[in-house]
Design an enzyme around this catalytic site. Structure first.
Site, PDB file in Angstrom:
ATOM      1  N   THR A 139       3.344  52.910  -9.448  1.00 53.07           N
ATOM      2  CA  THR A 139       3.520  51.837 -10.409  1.00 53.07           C
ATOM      3  C   THR A 139       4.383  50.704  -9.849  1.00 53.07           C
ATOM      4  O   THR A 139       5.210  50.943  -8.964  1.00 53.07           O
ATOM      5  CB  THR A 139       4.204  52.402 -11.678  1.00 53.07           C
ATOM      6  OG1 THR A 139       4.671  51.336 -12.482  1.00 53.07           O
ATOM      7  CG2 THR A 139       5.418  53.272 -11.335  1.00 53.07           C
ATOM      8  N   ASP A 140       4.232  49.515 -10.423  1.00 52.23           N
ATOM      9  CA  ASP A 140       5.112  48.405 -10.022  1.00 52.23           C
ATOM     10  C   ASP A 140       6.526  48.578 -10.588  1.00 52.23           C
ATOM     11  O   ASP A 140       7.444  47.864 -10.187  1.00 52.23           O
ATOM     12  CB  ASP A 140       4.519  47.054 -10.447  1.00 52.23           C
ATOM     13  CG  ASP A 140       4.336  46.910 -11.958  1.00 52.23           C
ATOM     14  OD1 ASP A 140       4.548  47.889 -12.706  1.00 52.23           O
ATOM     15  OD2 ASP A 140       3.982  45.793 -12.394  1.00 52.23           O
ATOM     16  N   GLU A 141       6.693  49.542 -11.513  1.00 53.72           N
ATOM     17  CA  GLU A 141       8.011  49.723 -12.129  1.00 53.72           C
ATOM     18  C   GLU A 141       9.053  50.222 -11.122  1.00 53.72           C
ATOM     19  O   GLU A 141      10.249  50.125 -11.374  1.00 53.72           O
ATOM     20  CB  GLU A 141       7.914  50.673 -13.336  1.00 53.72           C
ATOM     21  CG  GLU A 141       6.976  50.131 -14.392  1.00 53.72           C
ATOM     22  CD  GLU A 141       6.988  50.921 -15.684  1.00 53.72           C
ATOM     23  OE1 GLU A 141       8.028  51.502 -16.021  1.00 53.72           O
ATOM     24  OE2 GLU A 141       5.943  50.956 -16.357  1.00 53.72           O
ATOM     25  N   TYR A 164      11.361  57.540 -15.786  1.00 49.50           N
ATOM     26  CA  TYR A 164       9.967  57.531 -15.309  1.00 49.50           C
ATOM     27  C   TYR A 164       9.862  56.824 -13.959  1.00 49.50           C
ATOM     28  O   TYR A 164       9.341  57.381 -12.977  1.00 49.50           O
ATOM     29  CB  TYR A 164       9.054  56.846 -16.335  1.00 49.50           C
ATOM     30  CG  TYR A 164       7.706  56.437 -15.765  1.00 49.50           C
ATOM     31  CD1 TYR A 164       6.780  57.399 -15.366  1.00 49.50           C
ATOM     32  CD2 TYR A 164       7.363  55.088 -15.610  1.00 49.50           C
ATOM     33  CE1 TYR A 164       5.548  57.034 -14.830  1.00 49.50           C
ATOM     34  CE2 TYR A 164       6.137  54.710 -15.080  1.00 49.50           C
ATOM     35  CZ  TYR A 164       5.230  55.682 -14.686  1.00 49.50           C
ATOM     36  OH  TYR A 164       4.021  55.319 -14.137  1.00 49.50           O
ATOM     37  N   LYS A 168       8.855  58.178 -10.164  1.00 52.70           N
ATOM     38  CA  LYS A 168       7.721  57.660  -9.384  1.00 52.70           C
ATOM     39  C   LYS A 168       8.214  57.120  -8.032  1.00 52.70           C
ATOM     40  O   LYS A 168       7.567  57.305  -7.006  1.00 52.70           O
ATOM     41  CB  LYS A 168       6.978  56.553 -10.150  1.00 52.70           C
ATOM     42  CG  LYS A 168       6.192  57.024 -11.365  1.00 52.70           C
ATOM     43  CD  LYS A 168       5.073  58.008 -11.038  1.00 52.70           C
ATOM     44  CE  LYS A 168       3.898  57.381 -10.315  1.00 52.70           C
ATOM     45  NZ  LYS A 168       2.780  58.345 -10.167  1.00 52.70           N
TER      46      LYS A 168
HETATM   47  P1  NAD Z   1      -1.935  59.650 -18.164  1.00 48.39           P
HETATM   48  O1  NAD Z   1      -0.645  60.101 -18.746  1.00 48.39           O
HETATM   49  O2  NAD Z   1      -2.973  59.064 -19.047  1.00 48.39           O
HETATM   50  O3  NAD Z   1      -2.631  60.863 -17.391  1.00 48.39           O
HETATM   51  C1  NAD Z   1      -1.933  61.753 -16.579  1.00 48.39           C
HETATM   52  C2  NAD Z   1      -2.839  62.946 -16.293  1.00 48.39           C
HETATM   53  O4  NAD Z   1      -2.145  63.844 -15.432  1.00 48.39           O
HETATM   54  C3  NAD Z   1      -3.193  63.738 -17.558  1.00 48.39           C
HETATM   55  O5  NAD Z   1      -4.579  64.015 -17.575  1.00 48.39           O
HETATM   56  C4  NAD Z   1      -2.391  65.020 -17.444  1.00 48.39           C
HETATM   57  O6  NAD Z   1      -2.995  66.135 -18.048  1.00 48.39           O
HETATM   58  C5  NAD Z   1      -2.304  65.178 -15.923  1.00 48.39           C
HETATM   59  N1  NAD Z   1      -1.124  65.960 -15.511  1.00 48.39           N
HETATM   60  C6  NAD Z   1       0.161  65.797 -15.934  1.00 48.39           C
HETATM   61  N2  NAD Z   1       0.940  66.725 -15.349  1.00 48.39           N
HETATM   62  C7  NAD Z   1       0.148  67.469 -14.548  1.00 48.39           C
HETATM   63  C8  NAD Z   1       0.379  68.559 -13.668  1.00 48.39           C
HETATM   64  N3  NAD Z   1       1.601  69.092 -13.517  1.00 48.39           N
HETATM   65  N4  NAD Z   1      -0.668  69.072 -12.969  1.00 48.39           N
HETATM   66  C9  NAD Z   1      -1.902  68.552 -13.129  1.00 48.39           C
HETATM   67  N5  NAD Z   1      -2.188  67.539 -13.952  1.00 48.39           N
HETATM   68  C10 NAD Z   1      -1.172  66.989 -14.648  1.00 48.39           C
HETATM   69  O7  NAD Z   1      -1.518  58.657 -17.000  1.00 48.39           O
HETATM   70  P2  NAD Z   1      -2.266  57.338 -16.493  1.00 48.39           P
HETATM   71  O8  NAD Z   1      -1.834  56.205 -17.328  1.00 48.39           O
HETATM   72  O9  NAD Z   1      -3.705  57.616 -16.308  1.00 48.39           O
HETATM   73  O10 NAD Z   1      -1.568  57.168 -15.068  1.00 48.39           O
HETATM   74  C11 NAD Z   1      -2.125  57.780 -13.909  1.00 48.39           C
HETATM   75  C12 NAD Z   1      -1.230  57.487 -12.720  1.00 48.39           C
HETATM   76  O11 NAD Z   1      -1.097  56.075 -12.545  1.00 48.39           O
HETATM   77  C13 NAD Z   1       0.187  58.032 -12.879  1.00 48.39           C
HETATM   78  O12 NAD Z   1       0.609  58.527 -11.628  1.00 48.39           O
HETATM   79  C14 NAD Z   1       1.001  56.821 -13.289  1.00 48.39           C
HETATM   80  O13 NAD Z   1       2.337  56.931 -12.863  1.00 48.39           O
HETATM   81  C15 NAD Z   1       0.271  55.703 -12.559  1.00 48.39           C
HETATM   82  N6  NAD Z   1       0.368  54.381 -13.197  1.00 48.39           N
HETATM   83  C16 NAD Z   1      -0.034  54.190 -14.484  1.00 48.39           C
HETATM   84  C17 NAD Z   1       0.035  52.914 -15.055  1.00 48.39           C
HETATM   85  C18 NAD Z   1      -0.452  52.635 -16.451  1.00 48.39           C
HETATM   86  O14 NAD Z   1      -0.363  51.479 -16.891  1.00 48.39           O
HETATM   87  N7  NAD Z   1      -0.981  53.593 -17.172  1.00 48.39           N
HETATM   88  C19 NAD Z   1       0.541  51.844 -14.314  1.00 48.39           C
HETATM   89  C20 NAD Z   1       0.962  52.085 -13.010  1.00 48.39           C
HETATM   90  C21 NAD Z   1       0.847  53.358 -12.443  1.00 48.39           C
END
Ligand code: NAD
Length: 355
Positions: A139-141, A164, A168
């Site tokens: 993430t950009d955070e 969080y 990350k």
């Molecule tokens: P999300 O919370 O919708 O999905 C996370 C998934 O990971 C879920 O399906 C969950 O069941 C699975 N999970 C959690 N713990 C687990 C474990 N121990 N073993 C296996 N599976 C596990 O998240 P998202 O929004 O789809 O984000 C996906 C990735 O992108 C993350 O790494 C997040 O940090 C990154 N990200 C998200 C955003 C955003 O805006 N949503 C922005 C930047 C980066």
């Protein structure tokens, strides 16, 4: 230029919001086989994959990235050509209420996965080794917050400020260390706030849509002036595949949508689209907006400089915020059943993360 031969790609967190968009994209638009490894936490839902789960190229495994035996089995069984690692605890407000699961999954889980993937990689033959990639999605955070001016670049120093983003950042450092120390072929992406279909209704955009439709208060943190750069999730999925295929090992790519908006602008836009698509009997949805206590440590502004991925890999977002948000609102209107199904046992749109 995509890879000429089809690959087996192991995606962690493929039942979540971004992971499921990536899995749907890979099955729909490529010849690759996808192994979706997901623990199915409150945020993971197989309903997100109904569009493609009949495909012979799609396999689901319920497994925890923190569990060494389960992860070893995954590599042994499927012999992937690449890993895209998205599994994480992803909601800042939840990390404020309880950070332990964030440390376990995001840091310890990423470490476990890196270690097992490296062991597997070291046993590969020359050709497979040359082609193998591990894409760590972040993430950009991790870069902290910006004032009114400036953009995050890949070289911006890390300054995470929530449990969080700290977790990350830690996982990014581990992934980079595995590249530098072990020559393990890591790529890293840092992206801005994603939005689009299938986002679990705890994040700003789906919460606003659902609260508006329920007729209750639409909560806006603080003054609503915090700025985020919005990236449509399908644009992100394309970017991830591009980085996996064409990115340079050891490099980091920032991914952003060129859509900086104050939170209040986002909320007003959603209200006016709803006024058009599903007008209320009386008044407008904006009447429901309520300003609530700000999130503790709420970063003021994030903005991504995505010029590297554009110049080096030729990726650009296809959606503008106007087109993406309209599609998103329409999707939620058409998929209220999905919202009910995924929130039925564990979440009621309540406020989280107030300390
Ligand atoms: P999300 O919370 O919708 O999905 C996370 C998934 O990971 C879920 O399906 C969950 O069941 C699975 N999970 C959690 N713990 C687990 C474990 N121990 N073993 C296996 N599976 C596990 O998240 P998202 O929004 O789809 O984000 C996906 C990735 O992108 C993350 O790494 C997040 O940090 C990154 N990200 C998200 C955003 C955003 O805006 N949503 C922005 C930047 C980066």
């Amino acid at each position: 230029m995509s890879s000429p031969k089809s690959q087996t790609i192991l995606v962690t967190g493929g039942a979540g919001f971004i992971g499921s968009a990536l899995v749907r994209y890979l099955i729909r638009e490529t010849d690759n086989t996808v192994i979706n490894v997901d623990k199915l936490t409150y945020a993971g839902h197989l309903e997100n994959l109904e569009e493609i789960d009949h495909s012979a190229r799609y396999h689901f495994e319920k497994a925890n990235i923190c569990d060494s035996d389960e992860m070893k089995d995954m590599f042994r069984k499927y012999k992937p050509d690449a890993v895209v690692h998205l599994a994480a605890e992803s909601h800042v407000d939840r990390s404020i209420d309880g950070s332990a699961e964030f440390i376990r999954t995001n840091i310890v889980g990423t470490h476990n996965l890196l270690d097992i993937a490296k062991e597997y990689y070291e046993e590969l033959g020359e050709q497979k080794k040359k082609e193998f990639r591990f894409l760590h999605v972040s993430t950009d955070e991790v870069y902290g917050e910006l004032g009114e001016e400036g953009f995050f670049k890949e070289t911006t120093p890390y300054d995470p400020r929530s449990p969080y983003s700290a977790s990350k950042a830690s996982s990014d450092h581990l992934a980079r260390a595995w590249f530098h120390t072990y020559d393990f072929p890591v790529l890293i992406t840092n992206c801005s706030n994603n939005y689009g279909p299938y986002q679990f209704p705890e994040k700003l955009i789906p919460v606003v849509i659902l609260k508006a439709l329920q007729g209750g208060d639409i909560p806006v943190y603080g003054t609503g002036e915090n700025v985020r750069d919005w990236l449509y999730v399908d644009d992100h999925a394309r970017a991830l595949y591009k980085v996996l295929q064409e990115g340079e090992i050891g490099e980091t790519y920032n991914i952003g949508g060129h859509n900086e908006k104050q939170n209040i602008e986002v909320v007003n836009t959603i209200c006016s689209i709803l006024d058009e698509l599903q007008p209320k009997d009386k008044g407008t949805y904006e009447d429901q907006i309520t300003f609530v206590t700000d999130r503790p440590g709420h970063d003021f502004r994030y903005a991504i400089d995505a010029s590297k991925i554009e110049a080096e890999l030729g990726w650009k977002p296809e959606e503008t915020f106007d087109s993406g948000i309209r599609k998103t609102v329409q999707w939620y209107l058409d998929n209220i059943d999905w919202c009910e199904a995924v929130t039925s046992n564990n979440y009621d749109l309540e406020r989280l993360g107030t300390k």
